[in-house]
Scaffold this active site. Structure first.
Site, short mmCIF file in Angstrom:
data_model
loop_
_atom_site.label_atom_id
_atom_site.label_comp_id
_atom_site.label_asym_id
_atom_site.label_seq_id
_atom_site.Cartn_x
_atom_site.Cartn_y
_atom_site.Cartn_z
N ASN A 64 -3.52 0.63 -0.19
CA ASN A 64 -3.95 1.66 0.76
C ASN A 64 -4.35 2.90 -0.04
O ASN A 64 -3.49 3.62 -0.54
CB ASN A 64 -2.79 1.96 1.72
N TRP A 65 -5.66 3.13 -0.12
CA TRP A 65 -6.14 4.24 -0.95
C TRP A 65 -6.03 5.58 -0.23
O TRP A 65 -6.34 6.62 -0.81
CB TRP A 65 -7.60 3.99 -1.38
N LYS A 66 -5.64 5.57 1.03
CA LYS A 66 -5.50 6.80 1.82
C LYS A 66 -6.77 7.66 1.69
O LYS A 66 -7.87 7.11 1.61
CB LYS A 66 -4.21 7.54 1.41
N SER A 86 6.46 3.83 -2.53
CA SER A 86 6.65 3.98 -3.98
C SER A 86 6.75 2.66 -4.73
O SER A 86 7.53 2.54 -5.68
CB SER A 86 7.87 4.88 -4.27
N GLU A 101 7.75 0.53 6.10
CA GLU A 101 7.54 1.65 5.18
C GLU A 101 8.50 2.79 5.53
O GLU A 101 8.19 3.65 6.37
CB GLU A 101 6.10 2.16 5.28
N GLU A 141 1.80 8.32 8.38
CA GLU A 141 1.01 9.55 8.23
C GLU A 141 0.16 9.79 9.48
O GLU A 141 -0.09 10.94 9.85
CB GLU A 141 0.14 9.46 6.96
N GLY A 168 5.45 8.04 -1.21
CA GLY A 168 4.93 9.11 -2.06
C GLY A 168 6.00 9.95 -2.73
O GLY A 168 5.71 11.00 -3.29
N HIS A 211 0.26 3.82 10.75
CA HIS A 211 0.85 4.33 9.51
C HIS A 211 1.63 5.61 9.83
O HIS A 211 1.23 6.40 10.69
CB HIS A 211 -0.26 4.62 8.48
N GLY A 233 0.08 5.15 -3.76
CA GLY A 233 -0.29 5.82 -5.01
C GLY A 233 -0.64 4.89 -6.16
O GLY A 233 -1.66 5.09 -6.84
P1 13P Z 1 3.17 5.18 -1.82
O1 13P Z 1 3.07 3.83 -2.50
O2 13P Z 1 2.29 6.21 -2.46
O3 13P Z 1 4.59 5.63 -1.69
O4 13P Z 1 2.59 4.99 -0.34
C1 13P Z 1 3.05 3.96 0.45
C2 13P Z 1 2.20 3.86 1.66
O5 13P Z 1 2.23 4.74 2.51
C3 13P Z 1 1.29 2.71 1.78
O6 13P Z 1 0.71 2.65 3.03
#
Ligand code: 13P
Length: 253
Positions: free
Chosen positions: A9-11, A213, A167, A97, A173, A95, A235
């Site tokens: 997931n490149w966000k 993470s 998650e 976020e 993150g 998600h 990340g």
């Molecule tokens: P990180 O791997 O940066 O903690 O993010 C996880 C995530 O939200 C994947 O969707």
């Protein structure tokens, strides 16, 4: 036997050129992997350029969000029809976020899951608790609520075409991964929820990913757990070497 699945997931990262470069590197290094499902989730602006890079490869494309109607006056939103049109197979739904910054509710998430399934997309539905909820001992209650409301009115055929990503929000993150034991406990709990609602066969075949993470240094321990079928990587998926290492380790080499 459930297949392992690693999703990146490149966000909200990567311009078109950067995205193409990252996808090229990943494709070149992973073109012989056949034991692991692999998918990339670039931002919307880079979806088509990345599709052009990976279209004839073993790597699938996914989008990070969509709307639940197929067309109309929804300024700024993206239709599932466009996501299918651009070559996506997967869609991330709910998600944390999006729940946090865009006020997505379980009801909205439920509508999006149903629409995604109508469009033959595979939804990756994200569930997870905050640190406060975990410290209060509410993790299972929160997950059960998100599952029951997110999957409301889905039948077992629809459920079997869906994937869940657990998650924990406190692990996203932050560098603070859930230990394999903590993650496995919740994955097992989620599989139990699927079994209760949809039966053993659906539960046994149901892919449940871990996210939060994940890095090359911790994937081995996570992937060995019985109910962890792969990872949704944030990340570490922005760095080609890290993502490639995670996939290779999951593949057993
Ligand atoms: P990180 O791997 O940066 O903690 O993010 C996880 C995530 O939200 C994947 O969707």
């Amino acid at each position: 036997m459930r297949r392992k699945f690693i999703a990146g997931n490149w966000k909200m990262n990567k311009t078109i050129e950067e995205a193409k470069e990252l996808a090229e590197e990943i494709k070149t290094e992973l073109n012989e992997i056949d034991k692991v499902d692999i998918a990339l989730f670039p931002p919307f602006t880079a979806l088509y350029p990345v599709y052009e890079v990976i279209k004839d490869s073993n790597i699938a494309l996914g989008a990070q969000n969509m709307w639940y109607e197929s067309k109309g006056a929804y300024t700024g939103e993206t239709s599932p029809a466009f996501i299918v049109d651009i070559g996506c197979k997967y869609i991330i739904i709910g998600h944390s976020e999006r729940r946090k910054y865009f006020n997505e509710t379980d009801e909205l998430i439920n509508r999006k899951i149903k629409t995604a399934l109508e469009w033959k997309l595979t939804p990756i539905v994200c569930l997870g608790e905050t640190l406060e909820q975990r410290e209060k001992g509410e993790t299972q209650k929160v997950i059960e609520h998100q599952f029951n409301h997110g999957f409301m009115d889905l039948d077992s055929v629809q459920a079997s075409r869906t994937t869940i990503a657990y998650e924990p929000i406190w692990a996203i993150g932050t560098g603070q991964t859930a230990t394999p034991e903590i993650a496995e406990q919740i994955h097992k709990f989620i599989r139990g929820l699927v079994q209760k609602e949809y039966g053993s066969q659906t539960a046994d075949n149901f892919q449940i990913l871990y996210g939060g993470s994940v890095k090359p240094e911790n994937i081995d321990g996570l992937i060995q757990e019985l109910d962890i079928d792969g990872a949704l990587v944030g990340g570490a998926s922005l760095n080609p070497k890290s993502f490639i290492d995670i996939v290779k380790k999951t593949s057993g080499g």
